[in-house]
Design an enzyme around this catalytic site. Structure first.
Site, short mmCIF file in Angstrom:
data_model
loop_
_atom_site.label_atom_id
_atom_site.label_comp_id
_atom_site.label_asym_id
_atom_site.label_seq_id
_atom_site.Cartn_x
_atom_site.Cartn_y
_atom_site.Cartn_z
N CYS A 244 0.87 -1.18 0.00
CA CYS A 244 0.00 0.00 0.00
C CYS A 244 0.91 1.23 0.00
O CYS A 244 0.96 1.98 0.98
CB CYS A 244 -0.93 0.00 1.20
N ALA A 245 1.61 1.45 -1.09
CA ALA A 245 2.73 2.40 -1.12
C ALA A 245 2.30 3.85 -1.01
O ALA A 245 3.05 4.68 -0.51
CB ALA A 245 3.55 2.20 -2.40
N GLY A 248 4.69 6.91 -1.32
CA GLY A 248 6.02 6.34 -1.49
C GLY A 248 7.04 6.64 -0.40
O GLY A 248 8.22 6.35 -0.60
N GLY A 249 6.62 7.18 0.74
CA GLY A 249 7.58 7.52 1.78
C GLY A 249 8.33 6.30 2.31
O GLY A 249 9.56 6.31 2.44
N LYS A 250 7.60 5.23 2.62
CA LYS A 250 8.26 4.03 3.13
C LYS A 250 8.98 3.28 2.01
O LYS A 250 10.01 2.64 2.25
CB LYS A 250 7.23 3.14 3.83
N ASP A 268 -0.14 0.06 -5.33
CA ASP A 268 -1.26 0.81 -4.76
C ASP A 268 -2.42 0.74 -5.73
O ASP A 268 -2.24 0.52 -6.94
CB ASP A 268 -0.88 2.27 -4.49
N ASP A 315 1.13 -1.38 4.80
CA ASP A 315 0.75 -0.20 5.58
C ASP A 315 -0.69 0.11 5.19
O ASP A 315 -0.95 0.90 4.28
CB ASP A 315 1.70 0.96 5.25
N CYS A 368 -1.22 3.86 10.82
CA CYS A 368 -1.04 5.09 11.58
C CYS A 368 -2.27 5.32 12.45
O CYS A 368 -2.80 6.42 12.54
CB CYS A 368 -0.76 6.29 10.68
#
Length: 443
Positions: A244-245, A248-250, A268, A315, A368
């Site tokens: 679940c990009a 793209g931070g992770k 995604d 995520d 989160c």
């Protein structure tokens, strides 16, 4: 802009946030694009005031209701000036002069409301506890069950502004050099408490104007998000899927940890987000990333890639309760699926992402969210249905990837603003059992 003109801009923005089903940050950006004459300092002042009102919205709305008024943008602003900023009655009324660019003059009911606030503080003895801590009433029992006696402390921390965190791209720079570079640009930055490549700035900054950002040496990323990616333990040469990009931070953090060796598949269902993320990948100098738009969590690609990945990070979409410090409007606006829809979606995502994990590989589940229903309960349900996966204590991985002491006890990582100064984040690591050896051939 005059103070009164800035206040009118705040009222306009609050009206947009109230009427449009879009996040506050997007609406504020759109407002400034439509009013390009507003200078940088005025933009900062307007945005801070608008966010300040959003952070106090439940309490300010309670005062409106206490005196029989509807919480309009104007009344919320009046209450904020009096109860939060402690502006006196006459100066508050003076902002509403009706002059050019200033708010219209106060009506009779608004004048009465302003007068009734005299001598009061923001909090009132009859204010319900969920209002005092800016929590939607339907979520209060869930928070109380999760945190018990610490519940008010945890929710009060979610009312404060979020810090400004960066992640140093270790492919292009090291942390000490970036700290010096930012200092030369007049910015104070300190190493993060836990994240080995994290920095925390002393104040918000116009990062896109800095060479360190434009040339890909740093990315904006909350420390909690950095730690979730760190626990994936992505290593050079591996095949890794970010299921679940999103933006793209992770993906960036894992690809950098792999030193451009191996392959990260950023997946995604929102193809446009992945398209925007590719610019971040290029800026970071990372060429070991491929993007994959999925039709759904059960896209046929998942079946074709069964058992192909060393690491799979899921995520999952969630309530976002852990990010309320930076998205205060998300408490009150339904901008996506509710909890009743999210819980089965998270379960489906976990089950589908698990198919990608090779024997001996790992599935990392992250949200989160601060709610047990989206976190440990999802993991427990998944493990009960998938006997080939076992929960791996996160501290085992932590010792391999970080030098700081682990942030919390237990087998999973639970981060909260009150205890760790990060966004609220949950991360669990599940290892897939090795395939049994085939029996030796007879004779």
């Amino acid at each position: 802009m005059s103070p009164a003109a800035r206040l009118q801009a705040v009222i306009d923005i609050l009206g947009m946030i109230e009427q449009e089903a879009r996040p506050a940050d997007a609406l504020i950006s759109a407002y400034f694009r439509g009013h390009r004459y507003i200078g940088a300092k005025d933009r900062t002042s307007v945005a801070e005031t608008a966010y300040g009102i959003l952070r106090h919205r439940a309490r300010l709305s309670w005062w409106c209701g206490h005196y029989g008024a509807s919480p309009s943008p104007r009344l919320l602003t009046i209450a904020y000036l009096r109860l939060v900023l402690d502006e006196k009655e006459a100066p508050t009324a003076a902002y509403f002069s009706g002059a050019r660019f200033a708010p219209d003059m106060l009506g009779m009911e608004e004048e009465k409301f302003l007068g009734k606030l005299k001598g009061h503080d923001l909090l009132h003895p009859r204010m319900p506890v969920h209002v005092r801590v800016e929590c939607p009433e339907d979520l209060w029992p869930l928070f109380e069950a999760q945190f018990g006696a610490r519940c008010e402390e945890e929710l009060e921390a979610l009312c404060a502004p979020a810090p400004f965190d960066l992640r140093v791209n270790q492919v292009k720079a090291n942390r000490d050099d970036v700290i010096r570079e930012l200092a030369e640009a007049g910015l104070s930055a300190k190493p993060s408490r836990y994240a080995p490549y994290g920095l925390r700035l002393g104040a918000r900054a116009a990062l896109p104007t800095l060479a360190a950002f434009k040339e890909g040496r740093v990315e904006i990323q909350d420390e909690g998000s950095q730690l979730a990616a760190l626990l994936a333990d992505a290593r050079p040469g591996m095949r890794v899927a970010d299921f679940c990009a999103g933006a793209g931070g992770k993906t960036l953090a894992m690809a950098a940890a792999m030193a451009n060796k191996g392959r990260v598949s950023a997946c995604d269902v929102l193809g446009k987000r992945l398209e925007r993320a590719t610019e971040r990948f290029r800026r970071a100098g990372l060429h070991n990333i491929e993007t994959r738009t999925l039709a759904a969590e059960s896209d046929p690609w998942v079946k074709r890639q069964k058992g192909a990945f060393d690491r799979v990070l899921a995520d999952a979409p969630c309530s976002g309760t852990g990010t309320w410090r930076r998205n205060p409007d998300a408490r009150w606006k339904k901008l996506g699926p509710g909890l009743a829809e999210l819980l089965p979606l998270q379960a489906r995502i976990l089950a589908s992402a698990a198919r990608l994990v090779k024997p001996g590989g790992r599935l990392i589940y992250a949200t989160c969210s601060l709610l047990a229903e989206e976190n440990q309960q999802q993991v427990e349900t998944f493990l009960a249905a998938h006997e080939d996966f076992t929960l791996m204590p996160y501290s085992e991985v932590w010792r391999e990837v970080a030098s700081a002491p682990p942030p919390c006890e237990g087998d999973v990582m639970r981060l909260t603003p009150a205890q760790h100064g990060t966004d609220g984040f949950f991360t669990a690591i599940m290892a897939r059992k090795e395939a049994p050896e085939a029996p030796a051939a007879a004779g």
